[in-house]
Design a protein around this motif. Structure first.
Motif, PDB file in Angstrom:
ATOM      1  N   THR A  36       7.882 -10.691  17.370  1.00 54.86           N
ATOM      2  CA  THR A  36       7.780 -10.250  18.760  1.00 54.86           C
ATOM      3  C   THR A  36       6.345  -9.848  19.056  1.00 54.86           C
ATOM      4  OG1 THR A  36      10.035  -9.417  18.682  1.00 54.86           O
ATOM      5  CG2 THR A  36       8.623  -8.560  20.443  1.00 54.86           C
ATOM      6  N   ASN A  37       5.784 -10.374  20.144  1.00 57.27           N
ATOM      7  CA  ASN A  37       4.429 -10.008  20.553  1.00 57.27           C
ATOM      8  C   ASN A  37       4.489  -8.897  21.590  1.00 57.27           C
ATOM      9  OD1 ASN A  37       2.926 -11.895  19.024  1.00 57.27           O
ATOM     10  ND2 ASN A  37       3.523 -13.493  20.453  1.00 57.27           N
ATOM     11  N   ILE A  38       3.612  -7.918  21.451  1.00 56.07           N
ATOM     12  CA  ILE A  38       3.491  -6.876  22.463  1.00 56.07           C
ATOM     13  C   ILE A  38       2.024  -6.730  22.842  1.00 56.07           C
ATOM     14  CG2 ILE A  38       5.549  -5.594  21.780  1.00 56.07           C
ATOM     15  CD1 ILE A  38       3.725  -3.580  20.391  1.00 56.07           C
ATOM     16  N   GLU A  39       1.800  -6.378  24.100  1.00 54.31           N
ATOM     17  CA  GLU A  39       0.432  -6.203  24.591  1.00 54.31           C
ATOM     18  C   GLU A  39      -0.031  -4.771  24.350  1.00 54.31           C
ATOM     19  OE1 GLU A  39      -2.048  -7.568  28.415  1.00 54.31           O
ATOM     20  OE2 GLU A  39      -0.375  -6.230  28.878  1.00 54.31           O
ATOM     21  N   ILE A  40      -1.238  -4.655  23.842  1.00 54.17           N
ATOM     22  CA  ILE A  40      -1.868  -3.364  23.618  1.00 54.17           C
ATOM     23  C   ILE A  40      -2.987  -3.200  24.635  1.00 54.17           C
ATOM     24  CG2 ILE A  40      -3.242  -1.988  22.008  1.00 54.17           C
ATOM     25  CD1 ILE A  40      -0.400  -2.382  21.005  1.00 54.17           C
ATOM     26  N   ILE A  41      -2.986  -2.066  25.339  1.00 46.16           N
ATOM     27  CA  ILE A  41      -4.118  -1.688  26.186  1.00 46.16           C
ATOM     28  C   ILE A  41      -4.528  -0.291  25.736  1.00 46.16           C
ATOM     29  CG2 ILE A  41      -4.990  -1.268  28.515  1.00 46.16           C
ATOM     30  CD1 ILE A  41      -2.784  -3.119  29.545  1.00 46.16           C
ATOM     31  N   TYR A  42      -5.758  -0.182  25.276  1.00 45.26           N
ATOM     32  CA  TYR A  42      -6.261   1.073  24.712  1.00 45.26           C
ATOM     33  C   TYR A  42      -7.591   1.417  25.372  1.00 45.26           C
ATOM     34  CZ  TYR A  42      -7.861   4.443  21.221  1.00 45.26           C
ATOM     35  OH  TYR A  42      -8.304   5.575  20.589  1.00 45.26           O
ATOM     36  N   CYS A  43      -7.738   2.663  25.791  1.00 43.05           N
ATOM     37  CA  CYS A  43      -8.974   3.149  26.397  1.00 43.05           C
ATOM     38  C   CYS A  43      -9.698   4.051  25.416  1.00 43.05           C
ATOM     39  CB  CYS A  43      -8.669   3.961  27.661  1.00 43.05           C
ATOM     40  SG  CYS A  43      -7.860   3.032  28.961  1.00 43.05           S
ATOM     41  N   SER A  44     -10.929   3.725  25.141  1.00 39.09           N
ATOM     42  CA  SER A  44     -11.726   4.575  24.266  1.00 39.09           C
ATOM     43  C   SER A  44     -12.241   5.761  25.072  1.00 39.09           C
ATOM     44  CB  SER A  44     -12.907   3.791  23.702  1.00 39.09           C
ATOM     45  OG  SER A  44     -13.737   4.662  22.969  1.00 39.09           O
ATOM     46  N   GLY A  45     -12.310   6.906  24.448  1.00 41.50           N
ATOM     47  CA  GLY A  45     -12.856   8.086  25.102  1.00 41.50           C
ATOM     48  C   GLY A  45     -14.345   8.256  24.858  1.00 41.50           C
ATOM     49  N   GLN A  46     -14.971   7.276  24.232  1.00 45.17           N
ATOM     50  CA  GLN A  46     -16.383   7.382  23.872  1.00 45.17           C
ATOM     51  C   GLN A  46     -17.263   7.022  25.067  1.00 45.17           C
ATOM     52  OE1 GLN A  46     -16.834   8.726  20.836  1.00 45.17           O
ATOM     53  NE2 GLN A  46     -14.605   8.657  20.883  1.00 45.17           N
ATOM     54  N   TYR A  47     -18.360   7.747  25.219  1.00 47.07           N
ATOM     55  CA  TYR A  47     -19.321   7.460  26.282  1.00 47.07           C
ATOM     56  C   TYR A  47     -20.635   8.170  25.952  1.00 47.07           C
ATOM     57  CZ  TYR A  47     -18.218  12.164  27.835  1.00 47.07           C
ATOM     58  OH  TYR A  47     -18.042  13.511  27.879  1.00 47.07           O
ATOM     59  N   PHE A  48     -21.623   7.968  26.752  1.00 43.43           N
ATOM     60  CA  PHE A  48     -22.933   8.583  26.649  1.00 43.43           C
ATOM     61  C   PHE A  48     -23.603   8.167  25.338  1.00 43.43           C
ATOM     62  CE2 PHE A  48     -25.711  12.508  26.201  1.00 43.43           C
ATOM     63  CZ  PHE A  48     -26.650  12.058  27.097  1.00 43.43           C
ATOM     64  N   LYS A  49     -23.740   9.063  24.373  1.00 45.22           N
ATOM     65  CA  LYS A  49     -24.446   8.734  23.127  1.00 45.22           C
ATOM     66  C   LYS A  49     -23.507   8.358  21.994  1.00 45.22           C
ATOM     67  CE  LYS A  49     -28.568  11.386  24.091  1.00 45.22           C
ATOM     68  NZ  LYS A  49     -29.529  12.352  23.599  1.00 45.22           N
ATOM     69  N   THR A  50     -22.240   8.202  22.274  1.00 47.03           N
ATOM     70  CA  THR A  50     -21.296   7.739  21.257  1.00 47.03           C
ATOM     71  C   THR A  50     -20.715   6.413  21.726  1.00 47.03           C
ATOM     72  OG1 THR A  50     -19.410   8.889  22.227  1.00 47.03           O
ATOM     73  CG2 THR A  50     -20.701  10.090  20.599  1.00 47.03           C
ATOM     74  N   ARG A  51     -20.188   5.656  20.790  1.00 47.77           N
ATOM     75  CA  ARG A  51     -19.582   4.382  21.189  1.00 47.77           C
ATOM     76  C   ARG A  51     -18.439   4.039  20.248  1.00 47.77           C
ATOM     77  NH1 ARG A  51     -20.801  -0.279  18.447  1.00 47.77           N
ATOM     78  NH2 ARG A  51     -22.331  -0.051  16.807  1.00 47.77           N
ATOM     79  N   THR A  52     -17.553   3.210  20.744  1.00 49.12           N
ATOM     80  CA  THR A  52     -16.447   2.728  19.933  1.00 49.12           C
ATOM     81  C   THR A  52     -16.895   1.480  19.198  1.00 49.12           C
ATOM     82  OG1 THR A  52     -14.124   2.053  19.975  1.00 49.12           O
ATOM     83  CG2 THR A  52     -15.455   1.394  21.853  1.00 49.12           C
ATOM     84  N   VAL A  53     -16.457   1.344  17.962  1.00 50.50           N
ATOM     85  CA  VAL A  53     -16.813   0.173  17.158  1.00 50.50           C
ATOM     86  C   VAL A  53     -15.634  -0.793  17.117  1.00 50.50           C
ATOM     87  CG1 VAL A  53     -17.515  -0.633  14.872  1.00 50.50           C
ATOM     88  CG2 VAL A  53     -18.409   1.531  15.767  1.00 50.50           C
ATOM     89  N   ASP A  54     -14.457  -0.287  16.723  1.00 50.35           N
ATOM     90  CA  ASP A  54     -13.260  -1.118  16.650  1.00 50.35           C
ATOM     91  C   ASP A  54     -12.036  -0.225  16.525  1.00 50.35           C
ATOM     92  OD1 ASP A  54     -12.931  -0.340  13.935  1.00 50.35           O
ATOM     93  OD2 ASP A  54     -14.028  -2.068  13.220  1.00 50.35           O
TER      94      ASP A  54
END
Length: 162
Positions: free
Chosen positions: A61-79
């Motif tokens: 079964t496939n399900i869709e993932i929608i995820y929001c990173s809380g990183q901003y300014f001087k931080t960033r999301t990698v994966d």
């Protein structure tokens, strides 16, 4: 000649008083992931039921993932990596996705988001049912740190039909 000398200056004087017809306000869609969003895991939602179509060939079964990173300014999301576990298990589970990079399809400028599908496959010859937890391990970096991890989760129920 008379037009440019007498009438044109009068018309130009009236321009500031001419108003354009009122325009209907245009609404731009608000990105799902923005500073106003308090959700990290947008889909699947907390408490939702994921229904697996029961087949003799044990189809996934496939399900869709929608995820929001809380990183901003001087931080960033990698994966992010996504695990499916039982509520009582803090460690371990089934790895559904590993090292997915942000696509920013749903993010406001300066923010990051992820949208992708994961596959829940039957294991041990049967479909898993009951309460489960989807855990999201987000790798982040920046602002005096090499690597950090943010963990978010949603409780879901696995069910079957068919």
């Amino acid at each position: 000649m008379a037009f440019t000398r007498f009438i044109l200056p009068i018309i130009l004087l009236l321009f500031p008083f001419i108003k354009a017809a009122p325009q209907a306000p245009t609404s731009t869609p608000t990105p799902i992931c923005s500073p106003q969003s308090s959700l990290r895991v947008v889909s699947p939602t907390q408490g939702s039921t994921i229904t697996q179509l029961k087949t003799t060939s044990l189809d996934p079964t496939n399900i869709e993932i929608i995820y929001c990173s809380g990183q901003y300014f001087k931080t960033r999301t990698v994966d992010i990596s996504v695990w499916l576990t039982r509520p009582e298990h803090i460690n371990g589970g089934v790895l559904l996705a590993k090292g997915v990079h942000p696509d920013n399809k749903d993010a406001q400028a300066g923010f990051s988001s992820y949208r992708f599908n994961v596959t829940i496959a039957p294991w041990g010859g049967s479909y898993g049912t009951g309460e489960r937890v989807l855990r999201f391990y987000e790798t982040t970096t920046g602002f005096y740190t090499a690597m950090n991890f943010q963990i978010n989760s949603v409780n879901v129920t696995l069910a079957t039909s068919g």
